[in-house]
Design a protein around this motif. Structure first.
Motif, mmCIF file in Angstrom:
data_model
loop_
_atom_site.group_PDB
_atom_site.id
_atom_site.type_symbol
_atom_site.label_atom_id
_atom_site.label_comp_id
_atom_site.label_asym_id
_atom_site.label_seq_id
_atom_site.Cartn_x
_atom_site.Cartn_y
_atom_site.Cartn_z
ATOM 1 N N GLN A 1 0.758 -0.732 0.171
ATOM 2 C CA GLN A 1 0.540 0.378 -0.137
ATOM 3 C C GLN A 1 1.018 1.534 0.286
ATOM 4 O O GLN A 1 0.915 1.878 -0.434
ATOM 5 N N LYS B 1 -4.857 7.685 -2.186
ATOM 6 C CA LYS B 1 -5.168 7.097 -2.798
ATOM 7 C C LYS B 1 -5.985 5.633 -2.284
ATOM 8 O O LYS B 1 -5.500 6.010 -1.114
ATOM 9 N N ASN B 2 -6.624 5.131 -2.934
ATOM 10 C CA ASN B 2 -7.796 3.891 -2.113
ATOM 11 C C ASN B 2 -7.291 3.075 -3.583
ATOM 12 O O ASN B 2 -7.437 3.314 -5.160
ATOM 13 N N TYR C 1 -8.298 -0.495 -5.876
ATOM 14 C CA TYR C 1 -9.973 -1.151 -4.660
ATOM 15 C C TYR C 1 -9.558 -2.159 -4.934
ATOM 16 O O TYR C 1 -9.688 -3.011 -6.894
ATOM 17 N N CYS D 1 -10.777 -3.158 0.032
ATOM 18 C CA CYS D 1 -10.432 -1.438 -0.268
ATOM 19 C C CYS D 1 -9.460 -1.138 0.537
ATOM 20 O O CYS D 1 -9.526 -0.889 1.889
ATOM 21 N N MET E 1 -7.137 2.297 1.276
ATOM 22 C CA MET E 1 -7.292 3.825 1.848
ATOM 23 C C MET E 1 -5.912 4.374 2.177
ATOM 24 O O MET E 1 -5.815 4.283 3.131
ATOM 25 N N GLU F 1 -4.379 5.019 7.930
ATOM 26 C CA GLU F 1 -4.407 4.159 6.560
ATOM 27 C C GLU F 1 -6.054 3.608 7.087
ATOM 28 O O GLU F 1 -5.435 3.985 8.469
ATOM 29 N N THR G 1 -16.127 3.910 1.542
ATOM 30 C CA THR G 1 -14.738 4.399 1.384
ATOM 31 C C THR G 1 -15.123 6.111 1.552
ATOM 32 O O THR G 1 -14.192 6.724 2.078
ATOM 33 N N LEU H 1 -12.439 8.064 4.237
ATOM 34 C CA LEU H 1 -12.311 9.234 4.037
ATOM 35 C C LEU H 1 -12.563 10.111 4.985
ATOM 36 O O LEU H 1 -11.439 11.154 5.191
ATOM 37 N N LEU I 1 -9.677 12.218 -5.560
ATOM 38 C CA LEU I 1 -9.193 11.043 -4.560
ATOM 39 C C LEU I 1 -8.282 10.006 -5.747
ATOM 40 O O LEU I 1 -8.843 10.134 -6.694
ATOM 41 N N VAL J 1 -7.190 6.560 -7.828
ATOM 42 C CA VAL J 1 -7.786 5.394 -7.561
ATOM 43 C C VAL J 1 -6.787 3.558 -8.377
ATOM 44 O O VAL J 1 -6.308 4.420 -9.535
ATOM 45 N N GLN K 1 -19.357 7.363 -6.855
ATOM 46 C CA GLN K 1 -17.686 7.425 -5.602
ATOM 47 C C GLN K 1 -17.833 8.965 -6.266
ATOM 48 O O GLN K 1 -17.348 9.994 -5.574
#
Length: 499
Positions: free
Chosen positions: A245, A261-262, A264, A268, A270, A302, A387, A391, A405, A407, A421
């Motif tokens: 990550q 950043k996320n 998927y 998930c 983030m 995170e 998500t 956030l 964001l 992704v 989203q």
């Protein structure tokens, strides 16, 4: 340098991958091989460390050969890895004393409950930024020392080495010459003080782990050493290491505070860059080290969502309303919205920011008119809502302005999900041209260390967006939908608490 390339090794939970990148950050070749998942008992998850090494070495050679290259054309190797997974091996023989205990493994959950009951959580959290959980490496090492015959005696004699998967790969690539890890992986062990950047004596005593087992902690971008194996005829610099990550955050060029950043995937993940100071979460997020370059450490917050893309697999395998996962977008698009249906996919409990392990999946708002399409739509919506929850927690903790964001991951190919989203967040959702951001981040860290790329500014110039999704929904409508989600999550938690 344009005739040379960077080799990124992406050692994941289900497969080992290798990707060759050129100087523009483009993918030249890839290779991937899955390996066995071992489930000795319910809640236990293991891997064979020798199979991890064999598959990773194999795909490294395959990707290089596919690109028509030899080792001399590889400027450096960068490694990114499944985090927290724990391997203990004999320094003399190089053989593991037990299988790798995977991050998902829950065998030490009762010990973690005891640590919390004994009042250790506040100290552990203050030093490591982590919640007390069997997810992290420390309790796994302790279990191996306490349950593998002879392991404790070998450890006390200085014979055993511990490492997360990055350390195991470097050890094997250098034939035992290097026992190292980077700051991002060390930060996930529950043994590393993220403020002093040292292994912590109090924590080692608490878990009864000899210091002699631990790898040297180095920056995430540094020349650690060179390969010594027959995988490559040439000796190639190993120059970048970061947990998956963290590497993805760097690959997305989220290099300034407030960038998020996320990823998927099945779940998930983030991650938000919070700059050069760790931020203590008041909302059940993890405080961690993003990466270290030179003596500069970047910290991050995170949040983990347990069920992301896995909710689509459930529609396919559990309910049988899809034959293939990719069909979900067309099915969900066949209705204008979920018609008031909310799905809370707490199949394995709720992750951040709720951390309710007792919650279970629940559906609300169904009527006789509810169809498979509405359920598909509600399933995709649930990924976006979860998500949003993480956030919002990050924004509250960090007090930083979030404007977009970034992704990556498989589900980002679903335009319907990405648009929803953006609608729910009221932020731009940006999908990059290179979605293999985890491997790209490892490549960037390695390339910086050997001068393949001049600096981070050169890398920022390379980053390109492939698509930008902007809110198209009226804010009032989005707020109404969010209230419905919050009711659904509250009801799911109430059901668990009443059990």
């Amino acid at each position: 340098m344009s005739q040379q390339y960077i080799l990124a090794l992406d050692q994941g939970t289900t497969s080992s991958r290798a990707i060759v990148f050129d100087h523009a950050g483009h993918i030249v070749s890839t290779a991937q091989k899955e390996f066995q998942q071992i489930y000795p008992q319910p809640g236990w998850v293991e891997h064979d460390p020798q199979e991890i090494w064999a598959t990773q070495a194999g795909v490294a050679a395959e990707a290089t050969t596919k690109a028509g290259l030899n080792g001399a054309a590889i400027a450096a190797i960068g490694i990114t890895n499944q985090r927290e997974t724990t391997i203990v091996w004999d320094r003399d023989s190089g053989r593991p004393v037990y299988n790798a205990i995977v991050w998902q493994d829950r065998r030490t959950a009762a010990f973690c409950d005891a640590l919390k009951a004994d009042g250790h959580e506040a100290t552990i959290r203050a030093k490591t930024g982590l919640l007390v959980d069997s997810y992290f490496s420390a309790t796994k090492i302790r279990w191996i020392l306490g349950n593998v015959p002879g392991a404790r005696a070998l450890a006390n004699a200085g014979r055993l080495a511990f490492g997360t998967v990055d350390s195991w790969l470097v050890w094997n690539f250098t034939r035992g010459e290097l026992h190292v890890t980077d700051a991002s992986n060390a930060a996930r062990t529950m043994l590393f003080n993220i403020h002093t950047l040292q292994w912590d004596d109090d924590l080692l005593a608490l878990f009864d782990i000899p210091r002699s087992m631990l790898p040297q902690v180095r920056p995430s971008s540094a020349l650690y050493g060179h390969t010594q194996t027959t995988v490559f005829a040439s000796r190639i610099p190993i120059a970048g290491i970061a947990g998956d990550q963290h590497a993805a955050l760097f690959g997305q060029m989220c290099t300034t505070p407030g960038m998020v950043k996320n990823t998927y995937g099945t779940g998930c993940f983030m991650v938000m860059n919070t700059g050069d100071k760790p931020i203590v979460s008041r909302n059940n997020l993890l405080t961690t080290i993003a990466w270290q370059i030179g003596d500069q450490v970047q910290y991050a917050l995170e949040g983990s969502i347990f069920i992301g893309g896995a909710v689509v697999q459930w529609l396919r395998d559990g309910l049988g309303i899809l034959r293939h996962s990719h069909e979900v977008e067309a099915l969900a698009r066949s209705v204008p919205d979920s018609d008031g249906v909310y799905l809370v996919p707490a199949f394995a409990g709720l992750g951040a920011p709720h951390w309710n392990p007792h919650a279970r999946g629940a559906m609300f708002g169904a009527t006789r008119g509810t169809t498979a399409a509405h359920l598909a739509r509600a399933a995709l919506d649930s990924i976006a809502y979860q998500t949003m929850d993480v956030l919002n927690a990050m924004q509250a903790d960090a007090g930083l302005d979030i404007t977009q964001l970034r992704v990556d991951g498989g589900a980002t190919g679903n335009d319907l999900l990405m648009q929803f989203q953006a609608d729910i967040l009221g932020l731009d959702v940006i999908r990059p041209q290179v979605t293999e951001t985890t491997a790209l981040g490892a490549a960037y860290l390695a390339g910086l260390a050997v001068g393949y790329w001049a600096d981070q500014e050169e890398l920022r110039q390379q980053w390109r967006q492939q698509a930008c999704f902007t809110r198209a929904m009226e804010p009032a409508q989005a707020a109404q939908l969010v209230r419905g989600w919050q009711r659904a999550v509250g009801a799911a938690k109430a059901w668990a608490d009443a059990g």
